[in-house]
Design a protein around this motif. Structure first.
Motif, PDB file in Angstrom:
ATOM      1  N   ASP A 123       0.855  -1.261   0.009  1.00 31.79           N
ATOM      2  CA  ASP A 123       0.027  -0.009  -0.027  1.00 31.79           C
ATOM      3  C   ASP A 123       0.866   1.405  -0.019  1.00 31.79           C
ATOM      4  O   ASP A 123       0.600   2.305  -0.942  1.00 31.79           O
ATOM      5  N   LEU A 124       1.889   1.291   0.968  1.00 31.89           N
ATOM      6  CA  LEU A 124       2.776   2.420   0.959  1.00 31.89           C
ATOM      7  C   LEU A 124       3.277   2.750  -0.548  1.00 31.89           C
ATOM      8  O   LEU A 124       3.656   4.093  -0.805  1.00 31.89           O
ATOM      9  N   ALA A 125       3.618   1.919  -1.313  1.00 34.22           N
ATOM     10  CA  ALA A 125       4.264   2.150  -2.517  1.00 34.22           C
ATOM     11  C   ALA A 125       3.326   3.100  -3.587  1.00 34.22           C
ATOM     12  O   ALA A 125       4.088   3.763  -4.452  1.00 34.22           O
ATOM     13  N   LEU A 126       2.012   3.113  -3.219  1.00 33.06           N
ATOM     14  CA  LEU A 126       1.113   3.693  -4.002  1.00 33.06           C
ATOM     15  C   LEU A 126       1.235   5.348  -3.699  1.00 33.06           C
ATOM     16  O   LEU A 126       0.721   6.055  -4.690  1.00 33.06           O
ATOM     17  N   VAL A 127       1.690   5.839  -2.463  1.00 33.61           N
ATOM     18  CA  VAL A 127       1.717   7.146  -2.403  1.00 33.61           C
ATOM     19  C   VAL A 127       2.318   7.815  -3.285  1.00 33.61           C
ATOM     20  O   VAL A 127       1.984   9.043  -3.720  1.00 33.61           O
ATOM     21  N   GLU A 128       3.538   7.496  -3.443  1.00 36.00           N
ATOM     22  CA  GLU A 128       4.545   8.666  -4.217  1.00 36.00           C
ATOM     23  C   GLU A 128       3.915   8.653  -5.737  1.00 36.00           C
ATOM     24  O   GLU A 128       3.680   9.924  -6.155  1.00 36.00           O
ATOM     25  N   ASP A 130       0.640   8.492  -6.783  1.00 35.83           N
ATOM     26  CA  ASP A 130      -0.674   9.110  -6.533  1.00 35.83           C
ATOM     27  C   ASP A 130      -0.478  10.398  -6.364  1.00 35.83           C
ATOM     28  O   ASP A 130      -1.057  11.357  -7.103  1.00 35.83           O
ATOM     29  N   MET A 131       0.335  10.923  -5.198  1.00 36.98           N
ATOM     30  CA  MET A 131       0.714  12.513  -5.110  1.00 36.98           C
ATOM     31  C   MET A 131       1.257  13.060  -6.636  1.00 36.98           C
ATOM     32  O   MET A 131       0.912  14.052  -6.873  1.00 36.98           O
ATOM     33  N   ARG A 132       2.090  12.244  -7.304  1.00 32.75           N
ATOM     34  CA  ARG A 132       2.644  12.646  -8.525  1.00 32.75           C
ATOM     35  C   ARG A 132       1.617  12.897  -9.503  1.00 32.75           C
ATOM     36  O   ARG A 132       1.628  13.845 -10.163  1.00 32.75           O
ATOM     37  N   PHE A 133       0.462  12.018  -9.523  1.00 29.33           N
ATOM     38  CA  PHE A 133      -0.686  12.325 -10.418  1.00 29.33           C
ATOM     39  C   PHE A 133      -1.261  13.592 -10.033  1.00 29.33           C
ATOM     40  O   PHE A 133      -1.427  14.576 -10.969  1.00 29.33           O
ATOM     41  N   HIS A 134      -1.393  13.765  -8.879  1.00 28.20           N
ATOM     42  CA  HIS A 134      -2.239  15.177  -8.611  1.00 28.20           C
ATOM     43  C   HIS A 134      -1.264  16.168  -8.698  1.00 28.20           C
ATOM     44  O   HIS A 134      -2.040  17.231  -9.325  1.00 28.20           O
ATOM     45  N   THR A 135      -0.084  16.322  -8.223  1.00 26.30           N
ATOM     46  CA  THR A 135       0.707  17.306  -8.566  1.00 26.30           C
ATOM     47  C   THR A 135       0.849  17.652  -9.820  1.00 26.30           C
ATOM     48  O   THR A 135       0.950  18.866 -10.474  1.00 26.30           O
ATOM     49  N   LEU A 159       1.255  12.984   4.465  1.00 27.13           N
ATOM     50  CA  LEU A 159       1.041  12.284   5.673  1.00 27.13           C
ATOM     51  C   LEU A 159      -0.243  11.629   5.821  1.00 27.13           C
ATOM     52  O   LEU A 159      -0.415  10.454   6.147  1.00 27.13           O
ATOM     53  N   CYS A 160      -1.492  12.209   5.149  1.00 23.17           N
ATOM     54  CA  CYS A 160      -2.799  11.767   5.072  1.00 23.17           C
ATOM     55  C   CYS A 160      -2.635  10.335   4.240  1.00 23.17           C
ATOM     56  O   CYS A 160      -3.271   9.505   4.854  1.00 23.17           O
ATOM     57  N   MET A 161      -2.277  10.505   3.060  1.00 19.45           N
ATOM     58  CA  MET A 161      -2.091   9.402   2.068  1.00 19.45           C
ATOM     59  C   MET A 161      -1.369   8.159   2.836  1.00 19.45           C
ATOM     60  O   MET A 161      -1.608   7.044   2.403  1.00 19.45           O
ATOM     61  N   THR A 162      -0.298   8.579   3.345  1.00 21.30           N
ATOM     62  CA  THR A 162       0.626   7.298   4.197  1.00 21.30           C
ATOM     63  C   THR A 162      -0.285   6.516   5.179  1.00 21.30           C
ATOM     64  O   THR A 162      -0.337   5.495   5.308  1.00 21.30           O
ATOM     65  N   ARG A 163      -1.255   7.568   5.985  1.00 19.65           N
ATOM     66  CA  ARG A 163      -2.077   6.778   6.766  1.00 19.65           C
ATOM     67  C   ARG A 163      -3.035   6.265   6.215  1.00 19.65           C
ATOM     68  O   ARG A 163      -3.640   4.902   6.408  1.00 19.65           O
ATOM     69  N   VAL A 164      -3.610   6.587   5.102  1.00 24.62           N
ATOM     70  CA  VAL A 164      -4.657   5.824   4.409  1.00 24.62           C
ATOM     71  C   VAL A 164      -4.270   4.602   3.943  1.00 24.62           C
ATOM     72  O   VAL A 164      -5.252   3.808   4.114  1.00 24.62           O
ATOM     73  N   GLN A 165      -2.929   4.559   3.362  1.00 26.92           N
ATOM     74  CA  GLN A 165      -2.668   3.242   2.766  1.00 26.92           C
ATOM     75  C   GLN A 165      -2.149   2.420   3.829  1.00 26.92           C
ATOM     76  O   GLN A 165      -2.271   1.221   3.814  1.00 26.92           O
TER      77      GLN A 165
END
Length: 215
Positions: A123-128, A130-135, A159-165
């Motif tokens: 799950d944590l691998a998705l954070v980067e 995902d944020m790159r998409f929105h940025t 930090l939110c995304m990390t907690r989500v995943q």
């Protein structure tokens, strides 16, 4: 013509490493972040440690009361809702402007492909990506001040995304599908459709995380 390479100061290097530890979940609110501990563990001077801590306090990743050591910020339900509401306001308008010109940022397409490729990677691998998409969507507007405004939220958003995943609340297939729909709507010039998809996309993460943190 040669281009000069950007170099990091010691403060920036320490700050970046601490930020990475916070966003990866290896540094939690259970551990006090003191100038002495940072200075010792990174072999830097106390003023350098203090400057790094102050930078992360400014990013709202660390919190520090009067005469107290800094600690990783605890996210409560209302903080999560507030952060995601700020995202929704800014990103929805971004999508409306991109849709008006049928703009589909290539970097957003690549980031979404990376999300699909990471299925099963954790799950944590998705954070980067995902944020790159929105940025990438924000950057595509080409407005420096808007980009700065968004980046002022990025650390808290990550930090939110990390907690989500970390709580296993979302999955790569759902994220990819919602992102893909946004890209299709941008290409079609469907401004309100793209904004509505984004709102639903962010609301799902917001409410699931807020509910989990509330319990």
């Amino acid at each position: 013509m040669t281009r000069p390479l950007a170099t990091k100061t010691v403060v920036e290097a320490v700050t970046d490493d601490l930020r990475g530890r916070i966003l990866s979940g290896s540094l939690t609110s259970e551990t006090a972040v003191t100038e002495l501990e940072i200075a010792t563990s990174y072999s830097v001077a106390r003023p350098t440690a203090k400057a790094a801590i102050e930078k992360l306090v400014g990013e709202n990743l660390l919190v520090r009361g009067t005469h107290k050591s800094a600690r990783v910020a605890e996210l409560g339900p209302e903080s999560v809702r507030d952060i995601y509401l700020a995202r929704a306001y800014l990103e929805s308008e971004i999508l409306r402007r991109l849709a008006a010109t049928h703009t589909v940022p290539e970097e957003a397409v690549r980031a979404n492909a990376d999300i699909l490729a990471l299925a099963g990677a954790g799950d944590l691998a998705l954070v980067e990506p995902d944020m790159r998409f929105h940025t990438a969507l924000v950057d595509a507007v080409g407005n420096e001040r808007i980009a700065r405004m968004y980046r002022s939220l990025v650390s808290e958003v990550r930090l939110c995304m990390t907690r989500v995943q970390a709580l296993h609340l979302l999955d790569s297939a759902a994220i990819h599908a919602e992102h893909e729909l946004i890209l299709v709507q941008l290409a079609a010039g469907d401004a309100e459709g793209a904004a509505a998809t984004l709102d639903g996309h962010l609301a799902a993460a917001r409410e699931r995380l807020a509910e989990a943190l509330g319990t």
